[in-house]
Write a protein that holds these residues in place. Structure first.
Motif, mmCIF file in Angstrom:
data_model
loop_
_atom_site.group_PDB
_atom_site.id
_atom_site.type_symbol
_atom_site.label_atom_id
_atom_site.label_comp_id
_atom_site.label_asym_id
_atom_site.label_seq_id
_atom_site.Cartn_x
_atom_site.Cartn_y
_atom_site.Cartn_z
ATOM 1 N N ALA A 178 0.842 -1.208 0.000
ATOM 2 C CA ALA A 178 0.000 0.000 0.000
ATOM 3 C C ALA A 178 0.877 1.257 0.000
ATOM 4 C CB ALA A 178 -0.932 -0.007 1.214
ATOM 5 N N ALA A 179 1.963 1.225 0.737
ATOM 6 C CA ALA A 179 2.873 2.371 0.761
ATOM 7 C C ALA A 179 3.498 2.594 -0.611
ATOM 8 C CB ALA A 179 3.957 2.154 1.815
ATOM 9 N N GLU A 180 3.835 1.519 -1.275
ATOM 10 C CA GLU A 180 4.405 1.647 -2.626
ATOM 11 C C GLU A 180 3.378 2.230 -3.598
ATOM 12 O OE1 GLU A 180 5.630 -2.392 -3.203
ATOM 13 O OE2 GLU A 180 7.578 -2.070 -2.235
ATOM 14 N N ARG A 181 2.100 1.803 -3.468
ATOM 15 C CA ARG A 181 1.051 2.347 -4.345
ATOM 16 C C ARG A 181 0.785 3.822 -4.055
ATOM 17 N NH1 ARG A 181 -1.307 -2.579 -3.038
ATOM 18 N NH2 ARG A 181 -2.681 -1.587 -1.520
ATOM 19 N N ALA A 182 1.069 4.262 -2.838
ATOM 20 C CA ALA A 182 0.852 5.668 -2.449
ATOM 21 C C ALA A 182 2.058 6.544 -2.794
ATOM 22 C CB ALA A 182 0.542 5.743 -0.957
ATOM 23 N N ASN A 183 2.970 6.039 -3.617
ATOM 24 C CA ASN A 183 4.174 6.775 -4.037
ATOM 25 C C ASN A 183 5.096 7.103 -2.867
ATOM 26 O OD1 ASN A 183 3.469 6.769 -6.750
ATOM 27 N ND2 ASN A 183 2.282 8.661 -6.552
ATOM 28 N N ALA A 184 5.182 6.205 -1.899
ATOM 29 C CA ALA A 184 6.063 6.430 -0.765
ATOM 30 C C ALA A 184 7.529 6.424 -1.183
ATOM 31 C CB ALA A 184 5.825 5.372 0.320
ATOM 32 N N LEU A 185 7.846 5.768 -2.279
ATOM 33 C CA LEU A 185 9.228 5.777 -2.751
ATOM 34 C C LEU A 185 9.674 7.196 -3.085
ATOM 35 C CD1 LEU A 185 11.678 4.074 -3.386
ATOM 36 C CD2 LEU A 185 10.803 3.744 -5.691
ATOM 37 N N GLN A 186 8.720 8.012 -3.564
ATOM 38 C CA GLN A 186 9.037 9.397 -3.900
ATOM 39 C C GLN A 186 8.933 10.311 -2.684
ATOM 40 O OE1 GLN A 186 6.528 11.032 -6.956
ATOM 41 N NE2 GLN A 186 7.475 13.047 -6.852
ATOM 42 N N TYR A 187 7.898 10.130 -1.850
ATOM 43 C CA TYR A 187 7.615 11.084 -0.789
ATOM 44 C C TYR A 187 8.088 10.658 0.605
ATOM 45 C CZ TYR A 187 4.635 13.086 -4.369
ATOM 46 O OH TYR A 187 4.170 13.640 -5.525
ATOM 47 N N ALA A 188 8.314 9.369 0.829
ATOM 48 C CA ALA A 188 8.771 8.885 2.147
ATOM 49 C C ALA A 188 9.715 7.694 1.954
ATOM 50 C CB ALA A 188 7.577 8.501 3.010
ATOM 51 N N PRO A 189 10.834 7.909 1.253
ATOM 52 C CA PRO A 189 11.703 6.776 0.925
ATOM 53 C C PRO A 189 12.381 6.139 2.138
ATOM 54 C CG PRO A 189 12.742 8.845 0.293
ATOM 55 C CD PRO A 189 11.344 9.173 0.721
ATOM 56 N N VAL A 190 12.695 6.923 3.148
ATOM 57 C CA VAL A 190 13.386 6.377 4.325
ATOM 58 C C VAL A 190 12.467 5.414 5.078
ATOM 59 C CG1 VAL A 190 14.442 6.979 6.539
ATOM 60 C CG2 VAL A 190 14.884 8.388 4.527
ATOM 61 N N GLU A 191 11.230 5.835 5.290
ATOM 62 C CA GLU A 191 10.277 4.998 6.016
ATOM 63 C C GLU A 191 9.951 3.728 5.228
ATOM 64 O OE1 GLU A 191 9.896 8.241 5.449
ATOM 65 O OE2 GLU A 191 9.926 9.152 7.438
ATOM 66 N N LEU A 192 9.800 3.869 3.902
ATOM 67 C CA LEU A 192 9.500 2.710 3.069
ATOM 68 C C LEU A 192 10.656 1.710 3.099
ATOM 69 C CD1 LEU A 192 7.631 1.240 1.100
ATOM 70 C CD2 LEU A 192 8.713 2.531 -0.748
ATOM 71 N N GLN A 193 11.878 2.201 3.007
ATOM 72 C CA GLN A 193 13.027 1.293 3.031
ATOM 73 C C GLN A 193 13.152 0.608 4.383
ATOM 74 O OE1 GLN A 193 14.808 0.392 0.322
ATOM 75 N NE2 GLN A 193 15.612 -1.167 1.689
ATOM 76 N N SER A 194 12.860 1.326 5.456
ATOM 77 C CA SER A 194 12.887 0.725 6.792
ATOM 78 C C SER A 194 11.857 -0.395 6.897
ATOM 79 C CB SER A 194 12.621 1.792 7.851
ATOM 80 O OG SER A 194 12.547 1.214 9.129
ATOM 81 N N ALA A 195 10.680 -0.169 6.355
ATOM 82 C CA ALA A 195 9.636 -1.194 6.381
ATOM 83 C C ALA A 195 10.057 -2.421 5.579
ATOM 84 C CB ALA A 195 8.337 -0.626 5.829
ATOM 85 N N ARG A 196 10.651 -2.191 4.411
ATOM 86 C CA ARG A 196 11.109 -3.313 3.589
ATOM 87 C C ARG A 196 12.187 -4.121 4.301
ATOM 88 N NH1 ARG A 196 11.803 -0.215 -2.203
ATOM 89 N NH2 ARG A 196 9.632 -0.355 -2.896
ATOM 90 N N ASP A 197 13.157 -3.413 4.922
ATOM 91 C CA ASP A 197 14.248 -4.091 5.629
ATOM 92 C C ASP A 197 13.717 -4.928 6.794
ATOM 93 O OD1 ASP A 197 16.007 -2.896 3.871
ATOM 94 O OD2 ASP A 197 16.670 -1.348 5.293
ATOM 95 N N LYS A 198 12.797 -4.365 7.558
ATOM 96 C CA LYS A 198 12.253 -5.095 8.712
ATOM 97 C C LYS A 198 11.402 -6.277 8.269
ATOM 98 C CE LYS A 198 12.545 -1.214 11.869
ATOM 99 N NZ LYS A 198 11.832 -0.167 12.586
#
Length: 186
Positions: free
Chosen positions: A46-66
């Motif tokens: 859902a975060a990826e669909r909400a363009n989090a890679l563009q607007y919240a990349p740090v949080e998205l990467q943290s979620a992916r890593d965890k």
């Protein structure tokens, strides 16, 4: 040693051994966190669909890593650790989604504001009118007056024809004589 001492010591050893085995069995009775891993994976998507890679990349990467660490812990049969990591991944993904949605909303608001105020509009159109003393005055809380208006209408001249309303039309008339209406002075 006497047979009773052996029997007592045997029972003690057996009790200690069964307690240790019971604790070990309880440690592996933690159910696998498959539902939590699925919820975390959906939150990341859902975060990826909400363009989090563009607007919240740090949080998205943290979620992916965890989430990846939770999968690794699950394969190593560390279920408690996997559950905690999956919960943290879900929270990070939801934060990424919220930040991304906020950024998109802010951009839309700026675009609407730019369309509402043309670039060539005079400065006065972009600023609110100045406040005056009358606009700052407190509203009156007094009840409105029900008295008749203060304007006085002079009575018609004696003997003149006055139009009258009979309730349906203004077609009737009467001839005025002094003192013929209430409050008239002779």
């Amino acid at each position: 040693m006497t047979p009773s001492l052996l029997t007592t010591r045997g029972w003690q050893v057996a009790a200690a051994l069964s307690a240790a085995l019971g604790l070990a069995a309880c440690a592996t009775d933690v159910p696998p966190p498959t539902a939590q891993l699925g919820a975390s994976s959906q939150a990341v998507a859902a975060a990826e669909r909400a363009n989090a890679l563009q607007y919240a990349p740090v949080e998205l990467q943290s979620a992916r890593d965890k989430l990846a660490a939770a999968d690794t812990a699950m394969r190593a049969d560390e279920r408690t650790k996997a559950r905690h990591l999956a919960e943290q991944a879900q929270v990070d993904a939801e934060l990424a989604t919220a930040r991304s949605q906020r950024a998109v909303t802010q951009q839309a608001a700026v675009a609407v504001q730019k369309q509402a105020i043309p670039r060539n509009a005079p400065q006065s159109a972009m600023t609110p009118p100045p406040l005056t003393n009358s606009s700052l005055a407190a509203p009156s809380l007094a009840a409105p007056s029900l008295a008749a208006p203060s304007t006085t209408v002079a009575p018609p001249l004696s003997g003149s024809t006055v139009p009258m309303n009979n309730g349906t039309s203004w077609g009737s008339s009467y001839t005025y004589t002094p003192g013929s209406y209430p409050g008239a002075q002779p």
